[in-house]
Design an enzyme around this catalytic site. Structure first.
Site, PDB file in Angstrom:
ATOM      1  N   ASN A 178       0.814  -1.218   0.000  1.00 29.26           N
ATOM      2  CA  ASN A 178       0.000   0.000   0.000  1.00 29.26           C
ATOM      3  C   ASN A 178       0.850   1.274   0.000  1.00 29.26           C
ATOM      4  O   ASN A 178       0.347   2.347  -0.336  1.00 29.26           O
ATOM      5  CB  ASN A 178      -0.960   0.002   1.190  1.00 29.26           C
ATOM      6  N   HIS A 235      -0.480  -7.639   5.948  1.00 29.99           N
ATOM      7  CA  HIS A 235       0.854  -7.058   5.769  1.00 29.99           C
ATOM      8  C   HIS A 235       0.843  -5.810   4.888  1.00 29.99           C
ATOM      9  O   HIS A 235       1.778  -5.583   4.112  1.00 29.99           O
ATOM     10  CB  HIS A 235       1.819  -8.105   5.193  1.00 29.99           C
ATOM     11  N   CYS A 236      -0.221  -5.000   5.009  1.00 28.84           N
ATOM     12  CA  CYS A 236      -0.357  -3.757   4.228  1.00 28.84           C
ATOM     13  C   CYS A 236      -0.288  -4.006   2.725  1.00 28.84           C
ATOM     14  O   CYS A 236       0.051  -3.097   1.965  1.00 28.84           O
ATOM     15  CB  CYS A 236       0.717  -2.720   4.589  1.00 28.84           C
ATOM     16  N   ALA A 237      -0.553  -5.232   2.296  1.00 27.99           N
ATOM     17  CA  ALA A 237      -0.413  -5.525   0.867  1.00 27.99           C
ATOM     18  C   ALA A 237      -1.591  -6.378   0.387  1.00 27.99           C
ATOM     19  O   ALA A 237      -1.414  -7.540   0.023  1.00 27.99           O
ATOM     20  CB  ALA A 237       0.919  -6.218   0.602  1.00 27.99           C
TER      21      ALA A 237
END
Ligand SMILES: Cc1ncc(COP(=O)(O)O)c(C=O)c1O
Lengths: 381, 78
Positions: free
Chosen positions: A98, A339-341
């Site tokens: 992100n 995991h912010c992804a």
């Protein structure tokens, strides 16, 4: 306690990192580049030395092309907002963090066109598809070097060749690879390299940077912030010189001193040796976890194309429950979730539940890995 | 100094980082140099400048040019 969350931030930091930070605060402490007295100059020297070490590590050439930021996210934002104007086209991959996707989606709402090249189930995009996505107004290609979810490494040199043919720049998000995997800007054809100082490079939180390659001129990018640089102070306009154009305001001197010591640690141990050590541990993890019934592993089996992170899920329990029990019952610290992804998890089929991620570091031992595998086996029994 | 022998040359840079880079390169090459605050009569900048014996001016200029360190200007400090 067993710390297996090095992909989020490395810990514990090498003692010399802490010593360098203490020394900076106790003995130096001047504001670099804001005065001509000895403490200001000495602070400047320490920061310059860190630039030099990073330029060497990444084979970037001129140390003045290393711009310090507060983390990888800040560096990526600087590159994206700095380069892309309404009407420009940018290509990225389908597994980005992100830190890349959110600024890109924001820019998209403001007139930048964004193409996303999908990846296969292991998280690898086909460079041919980048070539197919190129348009006349393609200004930039942005990709991860190593994936924070699967460890998969992208074919950077091949994608760089596409960028060169298109007359576009290549920005690489090296948050996961810097300090953990060899990164050679010239050999890999990287025009802009965003790195985190607090992960593989062993520096403290609050450090990171953008290395601006020789094909990119300072005039090609606008800064995110403008203000005092200690240079050309007679002017009320932002200077065009590197690194000052992109470094307004007082730098994180103590942090950068620590980062310099972290880079020294990496250079002393040798990046190849660190990579080999961490890969051996990740392989051990994957093999051990793979033998536990009901465990699903993600990412490539080709260890030559992987950094040392291992993601898995279980048929039986939620990722959050496994993570909590690893911490509570076994003192094993890892990271669970997306995991912010989210894009990466969609690609590998683990969205929206995410995965449990183990990420060993340079100080992690084989015994700790065996203990982690045994703990997962106990929980899933 | 009438004979000019003990006069200094001063180089101004666009950035402090460039001055620090020049210092490192020149010290490595064995030059006797010193970083000083930018002399007020040369510029109103608040940064640092490089001072050295005037007799070394040509060589210093050559070394910095070869290393690709951008300089703002060279002055004689009487
Ligand atoms: C691939 C990737 N990009 C970007 C980031 C953001 O790094 P930082 O926390 O230094 O901003 C991370 C880590 O969190 C990452 O793994």
């Amino acid at each position: 306690m067993i710390y297996l969350d090095h992909a989020a931030t490395s810990w514990p930091k090498p003692p010399k990192v802490i010593a360098a930070m203490t020394d900076f605060l106790e003995r130096i402490g001047g504001n670099p580049g804001r005065a001509g007295h000895r403490l200001s100059i000495e602070a400047g020297r320490i920061i310059y030395k860190t630039r030099e070490a990073l330029a060497e590590l990444f084979n970037a050439g001129d140390p003045l092309r290393v711009v310090f930021t507060s983390n990888a996210t800040h560096a990526i934002n600087l590159a994206l907002h700095g380069l892309l104007k309404p009407g420009d086209h940018v290509i990225t991959s389908g597994i980005e963090h992100n830190a890349v996707m959110r600024p890109l989606r924001f820019l998209e709402q403001n007139g930048v066109r964004v193409s996303v090249v999908p990846c296969d189930g292991e998280g690898i995009p086909d460079p041919q598809n980048f070539a197919r996505a190129v348009e006349k107004s393609t200004r930039l290609i942005v990709i991860k070097h190593a994936c924070n979810v699967t460890g998969t490494m992208l074919p950077v040199a091949e994608i760089s060749a596409v960028a060169r043919r298109a007359g576009a720049f290549l920005l690489v998000d090296a948050a996961q690879s810097a300090g953990a995997v060899p990164v050679d800007m010239r050999m890999m054809g990287i025009d802009l390299l965003a790195f985190a100082g607090h992960k593989g490079l062993q520096g403290p939180p609050g450090t990171g940077g953008l290395v601006i390659g020789e094909r990119v001129r300072a005039e090609d990018m606008t800064p995110l912030t403008r203000g005092g640089t200690g240079s050309r102070s007679e002017s009320e306009y932002q200077p065009e010189d590197l690194p000052d154009k992109f470094e307004s305001g007082t730098l994180n001197g103590a942090g950068i001193a620590g980062l310099g010591a972290g880079v020294d640690f990496v250079l002393e141990r040798g990046i190849e040796a660190i990579h080999a050590h961490e890969t051996a541990l990740a392989k051990m993890l994957a093999e051990g976890l793979g033998n536990i019934p009901g465990v699903r592993l993600y990412g490539s089996n080709d260890w030559k194309r992987r950094s040392a992170v291992v993601s898995f899920t279980s048929e039986k329990y939620q990722t959050s429950e496994i993570g909590f029990r690893l911490d509570e019952e076994f003192g094993i610290l890892c990271r669970v979730g997306l995991h912010c992804a989210p894009a990466a998890h969609r690609t590998i089929g683990s969205f929206p539940r995410g995965t449990i991620r183990f990420a060993p570091g340079p100080q992690t031992t084989a015994g700790e890995i065996a203990a982690a595998v045994a703990a997962v086996a106990r929980i899933l029994k | 100094m009438a004979d000019g022998e003990s006069a200094y040359s001063v180089i101004l840079f666009h950035t402090n980082s460039a001055a620090l880079r020049a210092e490192k390169i020149l010290l490595r090459e064995g030059f006797a140099i010193k970083l000083i605050p930018v002399p007020r009569q040369l510029s109103s900048d608040c940064g640092i400048a490089l001072r050295f014996d005037r007799s070394r001016e040509t060589r210093v200029g050559e070394v910095l040019e070869a290393a690709g360190v951008p300089i703002d200007s060279i002055h004689v400090l009487e």
